[in-house]
Design a protein around this motif. Structure first.
Motif, PDB file in Angstrom:
ATOM      1  N   GLU A  22      -0.953   3.787  17.257  1.00  0.00           N
ATOM      2  CA  GLU A  22      -1.021   5.508  17.457  1.00  0.00           C
ATOM      3  C   GLU A  22       0.587   5.603  17.570  1.00  0.00           C
ATOM      4  O   GLU A  22       0.575   6.153  17.018  1.00  0.00           O
ATOM      5  CB  GLU A  22      -1.652   5.107  19.107  1.00  0.00           C
ATOM      6  N   ARG A  23       1.589   4.628  17.984  1.00  0.00           N
ATOM      7  CA  ARG A  23       2.498   5.123  18.008  1.00  0.00           C
ATOM      8  C   ARG A  23       2.773   5.084  16.754  1.00  0.00           C
ATOM      9  O   ARG A  23       4.438   5.642  16.513  1.00  0.00           O
ATOM     10  CB  ARG A  23       3.756   3.890  18.845  1.00  0.00           C
ATOM     11  N   LEU A  24       2.560   4.061  15.822  1.00  0.00           N
ATOM     12  CA  LEU A  24       3.146   3.977  14.698  1.00  0.00           C
ATOM     13  C   LEU A  24       2.754   5.608  13.833  1.00  0.00           C
ATOM     14  O   LEU A  24       3.646   6.318  12.931  1.00  0.00           O
ATOM     15  CB  LEU A  24       2.482   2.555  13.876  1.00  0.00           C
ATOM     16  N   GLN A  25       1.475   6.074  14.120  1.00  0.00           N
ATOM     17  CA  GLN A  25       0.915   7.082  13.110  1.00  0.00           C
ATOM     18  C   GLN A  25       1.851   8.466  14.030  1.00  0.00           C
ATOM     19  O   GLN A  25       2.106   9.045  13.060  1.00  0.00           O
ATOM     20  CB  GLN A  25      -0.681   7.330  14.253  1.00  0.00           C
ATOM     21  N   GLN A  26       2.041   8.077  15.268  1.00  0.00           N
ATOM     22  CA  GLN A  26       2.370   9.317  15.465  1.00  0.00           C
ATOM     23  C   GLN A  26       4.203   9.673  14.909  1.00  0.00           C
ATOM     24  O   GLN A  26       4.566  10.634  14.876  1.00  0.00           O
ATOM     25  CB  GLN A  26       3.152   9.097  17.170  1.00  0.00           C
TER      26      GLN A  26
ATOM     27  N   ALA B 196       0.900  -0.871   0.115  1.00  0.00           N
ATOM     28  CA  ALA B 196       0.264   0.178  -0.304  1.00  0.00           C
ATOM     29  C   ALA B 196       1.087   1.710  -0.190  1.00  0.00           C
ATOM     30  O   ALA B 196       2.147   1.416   0.591  1.00  0.00           O
ATOM     31  CB  ALA B 196      -1.343  -0.168   1.620  1.00  0.00           C
ATOM     32  N   ARG B 197       0.368   2.371  -0.427  1.00  0.00           N
ATOM     33  CA  ARG B 197       0.919   3.913  -0.601  1.00  0.00           C
ATOM     34  C   ARG B 197       0.065   4.857  -0.491  1.00  0.00           C
ATOM     35  O   ARG B 197      -1.288   4.270  -0.861  1.00  0.00           O
ATOM     36  CB  ARG B 197       1.831   3.302  -2.155  1.00  0.00           C
ATOM     37  N   LEU B 198       0.451   5.739   0.097  1.00  0.00           N
ATOM     38  CA  LEU B 198      -0.243   6.834   0.624  1.00  0.00           C
ATOM     39  C   LEU B 198       0.812   8.047   1.018  1.00  0.00           C
ATOM     40  O   LEU B 198       1.037   7.919   1.546  1.00  0.00           O
ATOM     41  CB  LEU B 198      -1.576   6.942   1.472  1.00  0.00           C
ATOM     42  N   GLU B 199      -0.131   9.664   0.563  1.00  0.00           N
ATOM     43  CA  GLU B 199       1.145  10.460   0.738  1.00  0.00           C
ATOM     44  C   GLU B 199       0.857  10.604   1.354  1.00  0.00           C
ATOM     45  O   GLU B 199      -0.271  10.658   2.863  1.00  0.00           O
ATOM     46  CB  GLU B 199       0.185  11.839  -0.573  1.00  0.00           C
ATOM     47  N   LEU B 200       1.866  11.130   2.921  1.00  0.00           N
ATOM     48  CA  LEU B 200       2.160  11.480   4.656  1.00  0.00           C
ATOM     49  C   LEU B 200       1.227  12.816   4.474  1.00  0.00           C
ATOM     50  O   LEU B 200       0.592  12.566   5.057  1.00  0.00           O
ATOM     51  CB  LEU B 200       3.763  11.531   4.389  1.00  0.00           C
TER      52      LEU B 200
ATOM     53  N   TYR C 125       3.693  10.726  11.859  1.00  0.00           N
ATOM     54  CA  TYR C 125       3.269  12.826  11.988  1.00  0.00           C
ATOM     55  C   TYR C 125       4.647  13.343  11.779  1.00  0.00           C
ATOM     56  O   TYR C 125       4.673  13.737  11.449  1.00  0.00           O
ATOM     57  CB  TYR C 125       2.591  13.156  13.057  1.00  0.00           C
ATOM     58  N   GLY C 126       6.281  12.400  13.120  1.00  0.00           N
ATOM     59  CA  GLY C 126       6.922  12.887  13.125  1.00  0.00           C
ATOM     60  C   GLY C 126       8.168  12.425  11.701  1.00  0.00           C
ATOM     61  O   GLY C 126       9.617  13.093  11.988  1.00  0.00           O
TER      62      GLY C 126
END
Length: 416
Positions: free
Chosen positions: A288-292, A249-253, A295-296
């Motif tokens: 959640e940790r992966l999401q953060q 899968a790919r999605l724009e950051l 984000y960073g």
């Protein structure tokens, strides 16, 4: 519980089925379910036939007698009934979870043989409250705090829970009024089990205003919120996520970072589920940790989570199946049949050919891939290595990933 309209409401979701199964352990709750279902089914023509299933887990000496009691009570009502037993060695730890899995698998197999498509269980309002408290203590998000869903699939069995809004006292009163003596399972009072500890705490919480009815109402509201978040996350998944034939899968950051945290976590969880072979997170915190970290932009060359390798490259999040994590061995795809491969791909043999085998593509040079597919492959190496390849008895390649080269075979990436 004596109101026919109330009973009709409890069982309305399964009224169109030709037959329904009832999971009856012999406790007051499940005996009450059997009595209610019996009264409902005989109240009008054309309602489903009933079949009781009772399981002896082989963990207590009294269990065989309890199953016999259930079968006798069911047959006295004119209900077909089957006793089942969990044979073999039992685990020394995690016994309750292992017993739950065995119970549903045994009943599921019996239901398939009997032509029964749905199983009713006697989970009630206090069970819902206990589930909610346990999940809250374990850090569940909104999806978990909706508690037990009325309709679910458990170990491959379609389950409906009609009594989630009913107080256990009402069920106990019904059984007593019918003159039945319910079985008493000592494990229901063993504080070694977390659920029992929460059960003991419920009266104290009720004294503070947090009773089972309030908790059940909260679970219902969380379910409504969860549904709203899921709807938005599904829309964003369609708009933002690109899935290729190798299952990556790919999605724009930047677009991902613009999502609200709740929607981003839900979308990310769905991507990990599809790509990673539907591995369940031990806790919401993993996602959640992966999401953060995303984000960073702190993922860099890659992290592994839930069977996936996740990395960012030039503003794009790339998710691929992690190699070497319980990938399937070679398996024959029988004629005129289908199988789910690595919980990611549906492989269908549309032919009478006996010699079709699905396995892991593993190491295929990109120039060979280009020969097969006719275009330059830019998918991550991990995705290529973990994609399915189907060959015939002569070694001919019939499919690679989601691409097929022969009418005998169909391959689909599972996205739900």
């Amino acid at each position: 519980m004596d109101d026919p309209a109330e009973r009709d409401g409890l069982f309305a979701p399964v009224a169109a089925y030709p037959a329904i199964g009832l999971a009856v352990s012999g406790g007051a709750d499940s005996l009450a379910l059997m009595l209610l279902a019996h009264d409902w089914a005989r109240a009008a023509p054309g309602r489903p036939s009933l079949h009781v299933y009772s399981v002896d887990h082989g963990l207590r000496a009294d269990a065989a007698g309890e199953v016999a009691m259930v079968l006798a009570a069911a047959r006295s009502l004119g209900i077909a009934a089957t006793g089942l037993r969990w044979e073999g060695n039992k685990p020394k730890t995690g016994v309750q979870e292992a017993a739950r899995v065995a119970r549903y698998r045994l009943m599921g197999a019996a239901m398939a043989a009997d032509g029964v498509p749905v199983l009713l269980t006697a989970h009630h309002r206090n069970d819902q409250a206990e589930t909610l408290l346990m999940r809250l203590a374990h850090g569940s998000g909104i999806e978990g705090l909706k508690g037990m869903a009325p309709v679910a699939t458990v170990e491959g069995v379609r389950v409906y829970r009609p009594l989630l809004s009913v107080a256990p006292e009402d069920l106990q009163a019904l059984v007593k009024a019918e003159g039945l003596v319910p079985a008493q399972d000592p494990s229901n009072h063993d504080e070694h089990y977390e659920r029992v500890r929460w059960r003991r705490a419920l009266p104290q919480l009720a004294a503070l205003g947090l009773d089972a009815e309030t908790l059940a109402r909260f679970a219902q509201r969380m379910g409504e919120a969860d549904m709203a978040i899921a709807r938005v996350a599904d829309e964003q998944f369609t708009a933002l996520v690109g899935l290729d034939g190798f299952g990556s899968a790919r999605l724009e950051l930047a677009a991902f970072a613009d999502l609200s945290p709740a929607v981003a976590v839900r979308l990310l969880g769905r991507v990990l589920k599809i790509v990673g072979g539907r591995q369940k997170p031990r806790a919401l915190g993993q996602v959640e940790r992966l999401q953060q970290a995303l984000y960073g932009d702190a993922v860099g060359k890659g992290v592994t989570v839930l069977g996936c390798v996740v990395r960012t490259h030039e503003g794009t999040i790339i998710v691929a199946r992690e190699p070497g994590r319980a990938l399937p061995s070679d398996v024959v795809v029988p004629p005129r049949s289908q199988l789910v491969w690595d919980e990611r791909f549906l492989i269908i043999n549309n032919s009478d050919d006996l010699g079709l085998t699905a396995g892991v593509a593993d190491y295929l040079p990109r120039h060979r891939l280009q020969e097969f597919l006719g275009f330059k492959v830019t998918a991550p190496a991990e995705a290529i290595r973990t994609a399915p390849i189907v060959r015939d008895a002569a070694g001919g390649v019939l499919s690679l990933g989601g691409w097929t080269f022969d009418d005998r075979i169909v391959v689909q990436l599972l996205i739900d």
